[in-house]
Design a protein around this motif. Structure first.
Motif, PDB file in Angstrom:
ATOM      1  N   MET A   1      14.141  11.339 -21.331  1.00  0.00           N
ATOM      2  CA  MET A   1      13.693  10.696 -20.108  1.00  0.00           C
ATOM      3  C   MET A   1      12.947   9.411 -20.457  1.00  0.00           C
TER       4      MET A   1
ATOM      5  N   VAL B   1      13.422   7.377 -14.919  1.00  0.00           N
ATOM      6  CA  VAL B   1      12.606   7.747 -13.763  1.00  0.00           C
ATOM      7  C   VAL B   1      11.705   6.570 -13.423  1.00  0.00           C
TER       8      VAL B   1
ATOM      9  N   ARG C   1      16.129   8.224 -11.138  1.00  0.00           N
ATOM     10  CA  ARG C   1      15.328   8.885 -10.114  1.00  0.00           C
ATOM     11  C   ARG C   1      14.292   7.874  -9.631  1.00  0.00           C
TER      12      ARG C   1
ATOM     13  N   ILE D   1      11.050   7.927  -7.648  1.00  0.00           N
ATOM     14  CA  ILE D   1      10.112   8.928  -7.147  1.00  0.00           C
ATOM     15  C   ILE D   1       8.951   8.324  -6.366  1.00  0.00           C
TER      16      ILE D   1
END
Length: 171
Positions: A1, A34, A59, A61
């Motif tokens: 990640m 992310v 992603r 967020i």
């Protein structure tokens, strides 16, 4: 990640990170990026991710009040800023033993030691950013050592006590 934490605006150059991400994903198919933050370029970035065909590896967020849980899960922090003062997010990542891939600009290059606590890249160079991210993602031992050195650097140079001492020295 790969964590990207900060405002989604021109200063942080998120479009460069998306270009780099496309290359990283080709070379490390399991990579996940992310993005934690909000800003005026969010819609543009989402559209560019669709154009690049990488949206399933991203992603978004939004704003995160406490980034520590996110930092704990990520493998590295990526910061593509065009300019910075002192990037607190890099210090936070290093304090959590995470290597930092960032652009070689004033402020950032005072925090991140190239080749020791992370890797510095030329501003605006997506290929170089991608190579640096892949290098760390592909070498767990290197990532762990950079994380260890990053934590030591924060403890040695960026504690509240040291910063107060440095400011007192200026006066």
């Amino acid at each position: 990640m790969v964590g990207v934490i900060g405002r989604i605006d021109a200063q942080k150059d998120p479009l460069l990170l998306l270009e780099a991400a496309a290359t990283v994903i080709e070379r490390v198919p399991g990579a996940l990026f992310v993005f934690a933050g909000q800003g005026p370029m969010l819609a543009t970035c989402r559209a560019r991710a669709r154009e690049l065909g990488i949206e399933r590896h991203l992603r978004w967020i939004g704003w995160v009040a406490d980034v520590r849980p996110l930092l704990a899960r990520m493998d590295l922090l990526a910061l593509a800023s065009r300019w910075e003062g002192m990037p607190n997010v890099a210090l936070e990542a290093m304090a959590c033993r995470k290597p930092v891939v960032a652009t070689r600009i004033g402020g950032t290059d005072e925090v991140v030691v190239d080749g020791e606590t992370g890797l510095l890249t030329t501003p605006g160079n997506a290929a170089e950013m991608a190579d640096a991210i892949v290098r760390i993602l592909s070498n767990r031992a290197l990532a762990a050592e950079m994380g260890r050195q990053g934590r030591a650097r924060v403890e040695q140079h960026f504690t509240v006590e040291n910063m107060i001492r440095a400011n007192q020295g200026l006066y």
